[in-house]
Design an enzyme around this catalytic site. Structure first.
Site, PDB file in Angstrom:
ATOM      1  N   CYS A  43     -10.836 -12.105   1.997  1.00  0.00           N
ATOM      2  CA  CYS A  43     -11.920 -12.247   1.021  1.00  0.00           C
ATOM      3  C   CYS A  43     -12.295 -10.898   0.386  1.00  0.00           C
ATOM      4  O   CYS A  43     -11.529 -10.394  -0.424  1.00  0.00           O
ATOM      5  CB  CYS A  43     -13.101 -12.966   1.659  1.00  0.00           C
ATOM      6  SG  CYS A  43     -14.147 -13.746   0.423  1.00  0.00           S
ATOM      7  N   HIS A  55     -11.210 -17.324   4.977  1.00  0.00           N
ATOM      8  CA  HIS A  55     -11.622 -16.657   6.225  1.00  0.00           C
ATOM      9  C   HIS A  55     -11.026 -17.357   7.446  1.00  0.00           C
ATOM     10  O   HIS A  55     -11.671 -18.229   8.021  1.00  0.00           O
ATOM     11  CB  HIS A  55     -13.147 -16.723   6.371  1.00  0.00           C
ATOM     12  CG  HIS A  55     -13.899 -15.884   5.399  1.00  0.00           C
ATOM     13  ND1 HIS A  55     -14.366 -14.630   5.712  1.00  0.00           N
ATOM     14  CD2 HIS A  55     -14.269 -16.118   4.125  1.00  0.00           C
ATOM     15  CE1 HIS A  55     -15.001 -14.125   4.668  1.00  0.00           C
ATOM     16  NE2 HIS A  55     -14.958 -15.009   3.689  1.00  0.00           N
ATOM     17  N   GLU A 103     -10.856 -16.307  10.320  1.00  0.00           N
ATOM     18  CA  GLU A 103     -11.605 -15.927  11.541  1.00  0.00           C
ATOM     19  C   GLU A 103     -12.765 -16.904  11.789  1.00  0.00           C
ATOM     20  O   GLU A 103     -13.360 -16.909  12.853  1.00  0.00           O
ATOM     21  CB  GLU A 103     -12.092 -14.469  11.451  1.00  0.00           C
ATOM     22  CG  GLU A 103     -13.302 -14.204  10.564  1.00  0.00           C
ATOM     23  CD  GLU A 103     -13.004 -14.208   9.059  1.00  0.00           C
ATOM     24  OE1 GLU A 103     -11.896 -14.611   8.639  1.00  0.00           O
ATOM     25  OE2 GLU A 103     -13.911 -13.829   8.298  1.00  0.00           O
TER      26      GLU A 103
HETATM   27  N1  GLN Z   1     -17.928 -12.413  -3.151  1.00  0.00           N
HETATM   28  C1  GLN Z   1     -17.731 -11.310  -2.259  1.00  0.00           C
HETATM   29  C2  GLN Z   1     -17.269 -10.058  -3.023  1.00  0.00           C
HETATM   30  O1  GLN Z   1     -17.046 -10.133  -4.180  1.00  0.00           O
HETATM   31  C3  GLN Z   1     -16.707 -11.626  -1.197  1.00  0.00           C
HETATM   32  C4  GLN Z   1     -17.223 -12.694  -0.281  1.00  0.00           C
HETATM   33  C5  GLN Z   1     -16.613 -12.678   1.077  1.00  0.00           C
HETATM   34  O2  GLN Z   1     -15.991 -11.701   1.515  1.00  0.00           O
HETATM   35  N2  GLN Z   1     -16.851 -13.739   1.808  1.00  0.00           N
HETATM   36  O3  GLN Z   1     -17.153  -9.018  -2.449  1.00  0.00           O
END
Ligand code: GLN
Length: 193
Positions: A78, A169, A171
């Site tokens: 992410c 994710h 995890e």
């Molecule tokens: N939207 C977040 C970002 O732009 C990322 C979200 C996440 O890591 N769950 O950094």
């Protein structure tokens, strides 16, 4: 096999638990010394702007790039995927530039806070139940970027050499397959040393 999870901000302990369950020695790292003492590194989810600023401020970004250039496997989830990509669409934010792609932040719409999808992944017999939280997608992929999974919104799992990135994710759940997949990459890196 010793794997670090970058502990600046974000979902650190969840990754450590999964790595341990998958059979690795796992620890939180936040300094150059810490990063230099591991065989693989996970960049967790969180807020990419915050993590990006802090790693630049403490010049940890340079250490990560040096280790990556020497073949150390890195996996970003992410916000970690955003940090690994070359460019961020619409944001002039520093990145590690280790995956030749442009990422779109919050690509599933701002109103979609989180969602769960049974995701088909290249090389996996059974779909992976994936959780997305304000997730990005990757686009404009360079020729060295291998797509491991994609949704109608865009590419959500990629590999470029020793670098792996997912917009979901793994995890957050019980399925260890993605962490094991990353640990296999770490194993082959160690075997080449
Ligand atoms: N939207 C977040 C970002 O732009 C990322 C979200 C996440 O890591 N769950 O950094």
């Amino acid at each position: 096999m010793k794997v670090g999870v970058l502990a600046i901000q974000g979902a650190v302990s969840e990754h450590i638990n999964m790595l341990k369950r998958a059979g690795a020695e796992a620890l939180a790292v936040k300094t150059a010394e810490g990063i230099n003492a591991v065989d693989g590194l996970i960049l967790p989810g969180g807020e990419s702007t915050t993590i990006g600023r802090l790693i630049r401020l403490h010049t940890i970004d340079d250490v990560i790039k040096e280790r990556a250039a020497k073949g150390m496997p890195i996996y970003g989830t992410c916000a970690g995927m955003i940090l690994l990509s070359k460019d961020i669409n619409g944001f002039n934010q520093p990145t590690l530039d280790l995956i030749d792609a442009t990422v779109i932040r919050n690509a599933f719409g701002r109103q979609v806070d989180s969602m769960e999808v049974d995701l088909a992944i290249k090389g996996f017999d059974v779909p992976f139940h994936a959780t997305f939280v304000r997730a990005p997608v990757a686009e404009r992929l360079g020729k060295d970027v291998e797509v491991l999974s994609e949704l109608p919104e865009g590419v959500v799992f990629v590999k470029q050499g020793n670098i792996l990135a997912s917009s979901f994710h793994p995890e957050l759940g019980n399925d260890l397959r993605i962490h094991k997949y990353f640990l296999d990459i770490v194993k082959s890196f160690l075997n080449k040393q």
